[in-house]
Design a protein around this motif. Structure first.
Motif, mmCIF file in Angstrom:
data_model
loop_
_atom_site.group_PDB
_atom_site.id
_atom_site.type_symbol
_atom_site.label_atom_id
_atom_site.label_comp_id
_atom_site.label_asym_id
_atom_site.label_seq_id
_atom_site.Cartn_x
_atom_site.Cartn_y
_atom_site.Cartn_z
ATOM 1 N N HIS A 26 6.206 10.871 2.822
ATOM 2 C CA HIS A 26 6.624 9.578 2.270
ATOM 3 C C HIS A 26 8.108 9.314 2.565
ATOM 4 C CE1 HIS A 26 3.122 7.968 0.327
ATOM 5 N NE2 HIS A 26 2.916 9.048 -0.405
ATOM 6 N N ASP A 28 2.256 0.502 3.609
ATOM 7 C CA ASP A 28 2.251 -0.871 4.133
ATOM 8 C C ASP A 28 3.289 -1.652 3.345
ATOM 9 O OD1 ASP A 28 0.204 -0.243 5.846
ATOM 10 O OD2 ASP A 28 -1.346 -1.355 4.775
ATOM 11 N N ARG A 60 1.970 5.434 8.833
ATOM 12 C CA ARG A 60 1.054 6.489 8.384
ATOM 13 C C ARG A 60 1.552 7.806 8.944
ATOM 14 N NH1 ARG A 60 -3.799 9.176 9.705
ATOM 15 N NH2 ARG A 60 -5.397 9.189 8.061
ATOM 16 N N LYS A 61 1.872 8.721 8.044
ATOM 17 C CA LYS A 61 2.436 10.011 8.431
ATOM 18 C C LYS A 61 1.507 11.134 7.991
ATOM 19 C CE LYS A 61 6.057 12.638 9.723
ATOM 20 N NZ LYS A 61 6.711 12.589 11.051
ATOM 21 N N ASP A 65 -0.319 4.990 -0.331
ATOM 22 C CA ASP A 65 -1.417 5.942 -0.517
ATOM 23 C C ASP A 65 -0.942 7.364 -0.266
ATOM 24 O OD1 ASP A 65 -3.115 3.923 -1.116
ATOM 25 O OD2 ASP A 65 -4.325 4.049 0.704
ATOM 26 N N ARG A 123 3.453 -1.183 8.983
ATOM 27 C CA ARG A 123 2.424 -0.221 8.561
ATOM 28 C C ARG A 123 2.804 1.140 9.117
ATOM 29 N NH1 ARG A 123 -3.887 -1.434 8.859
ATOM 30 N NH2 ARG A 123 -3.242 -2.392 6.878
ATOM 31 N N ARG A 158 0.855 -1.193 0.000
ATOM 32 C CA ARG A 158 0.000 0.000 0.000
ATOM 33 C C ARG A 158 0.887 1.238 0.000
ATOM 34 N NH1 ARG A 158 -5.130 1.202 4.092
ATOM 35 N NH2 ARG A 158 -5.730 3.216 3.196
ATOM 36 N N ASN A 216 8.307 8.039 6.029
ATOM 37 C CA ASN A 216 7.847 6.640 6.114
ATOM 38 C C ASN A 216 8.922 5.669 5.641
ATOM 39 O OD1 ASN A 216 5.325 7.193 7.174
ATOM 40 N ND2 ASN A 216 4.267 7.156 5.207
ATOM 41 N N TRP A 275 0.611 7.016 3.427
ATOM 42 C CA TRP A 275 0.412 5.705 4.049
ATOM 43 C C TRP A 275 1.274 4.668 3.326
ATOM 44 C CZ3 TRP A 275 -4.718 4.401 6.692
ATOM 45 C CH2 TRP A 275 -4.694 3.114 7.236
ATOM 46 N N TYR A 315 -2.552 12.529 4.693
ATOM 47 C CA TYR A 315 -1.544 11.565 5.117
ATOM 48 C C TYR A 315 -0.822 10.927 3.937
ATOM 49 C CZ TYR A 315 -5.262 8.238 3.922
ATOM 50 O OH TYR A 315 -6.251 7.539 3.252
#
Length: 198
Positions: free
Chosen positions: A170, A133, A156-157, A123, A154, A121, A173, A131, A129
């Motif tokens: 990103h 995964d 999420r920022k 996103d 997982r 994932r 993350n 995201w 956010y």
């Protein structure tokens, strides 16, 4: 039969010429492209790559975002391709480069390790956010048969409005994913295949 009005013909010709110029300008103009990378700048002026670290066997991303342009989510099921916002390299290569840079800058001693990363994932929602995964497989090539450890992460920022803050989220993350992989590699090296994921 009445004669054509010269002034009227002249005005019509001028209008047609102006319309043609506008049409040509519209066809020839294109939006300015902006390029983004997932590799962050060094945090300090003295930070540098050590040349060591975990080797990366493979990185894969979902097909919906596997393209040069940034893709953002809209509403429940909508996707929008941002024609003027591009990654500096294909997304999987951007992630690979960001991970490799983090591994190298961290000076990881687990140089016998390799990792394969599957992003399930990715996103992007501007103003909300970023995201991520991901599932990763670590292999310790120094052990007989190669001890393996598979983990899931997982992340999420929160991302403020705008594309640059979204890309920065990103980046954060990916850096956090790299830190998880480094921690998991240390556990695999110490405890073997029974090591827990971070």
């Amino acid at each position: 039969m009445t004669a054509a009005n010269p002034n009227g013909l002249y005005r019509a010709a001028c209008a047609a010429f102006a319309a043609a110029l506008l049409l040509m300008a519209g066809c020839s103009s294109s939006p300015q492209l902006h390029y983004h990378t997932l590799v962050p700048l060094p945090q300090t002026s003295t930070e540098s790559d050590t040349g060591n670290g975990i080797s990366i066997d493979n990185v894969s991303v979902p097909p919906q975002v596997d393209r040069s342009e940034l893709v953002i989510r809209r509403d429940v099921s909508g996707l929008v391709v941002l024609e003027s916002e591009w990654w500096g390299a294909p997304l999987a290569d951007e992630i690979r480069s960001a991970l490799a840079t983090r591994f190298s800058r961290a000076g990881s001693q687990t140089t016998s390790m390799s990792v394969s990363v599957t992003v399930t994932r990715f996103d992007s929602v501007p103003g909300q956010y970023a995201w991520l995964d991901a599932r990763y497989l670590l292999i310790d090539h120094e052990t007989e048969g190669g001890s393996r450890l598979t983990c899931n992460t997982r992340l999420r920022k929160t991302a403020p409005d705008g594309i640059d803050p979204l890309v920065k989220a990103h980046q954060d993350n990916i850096q956090q994913l790299a830190d998880h992989i480094i921690a998991a590699a240390g556990r695999l090296q110490a405890d073997g295949a029974t090591a827990p994921c971070p």
